[in-house]
Design a protein around this motif. Sequence first.
Motif, PDB file in Angstrom:
ATOM      1  N   GLN A 159     -10.016   3.554   4.508  1.00  0.00           N
ATOM      2  CA  GLN A 159      -9.160   4.421   3.703  1.00  0.00           C
ATOM      3  C   GLN A 159      -9.286   5.882   4.094  1.00  0.00           C
ATOM      4  OE1 GLN A 159     -10.428   3.895  -0.334  1.00  0.00           O
ATOM      5  NE2 GLN A 159     -12.100   5.326  -0.178  1.00  0.00           N
ATOM      6  N   GLU A 176      -6.539   8.653  -2.734  1.00  0.00           N
ATOM      7  CA  GLU A 176      -7.165   7.695  -1.825  1.00  0.00           C
ATOM      8  C   GLU A 176      -6.060   6.765  -1.350  1.00  0.00           C
ATOM      9  OE1 GLU A 176     -11.711   7.197  -3.409  1.00  0.00           O
ATOM     10  OE2 GLU A 176     -10.200   5.854  -4.236  1.00  0.00           O
ATOM     11  N   ASP A 219      -4.470   4.020   2.044  1.00  0.00           N
ATOM     12  CA  ASP A 219      -4.775   3.229   3.236  1.00  0.00           C
ATOM     13  C   ASP A 219      -4.785   4.159   4.434  1.00  0.00           C
ATOM     14  OD1 ASP A 219      -4.909   0.879   1.802  1.00  0.00           O
ATOM     15  OD2 ASP A 219      -2.785   0.404   2.088  1.00  0.00           O
TER      16      ASP A 219
END
Length: 97
Positions: A35, A57, A59
Amino acid sequence: MKEKEYKAEMKGKQTKLSPDKKKKAYPLIELDLKQFTLYLVIEDNKGKILSKKLIAETDTYLEEISYHMRELKWLTDHEVALFKHTNKPVYTSVRLS
């Protein structure tokens, strides 16, 4: 890379001084294999971190993290905002007490 738990930090190019020139703010991106984490950091002139707020936060897609980083702007001497890429003015701000 998985065994060493690779992590990296990138300081954003959008560093801005406060109107009173006593503080600076910038986006900080922490990268790892799973991430991206975006923080809004405020420092004093000596480099001491006064505030570090989690913004997002996501991918590991640059498009997702860049959505949260349209513009960095000081609203007052004690509040800074990080605007998102939207049609309306949407932002997350950090206020120092």
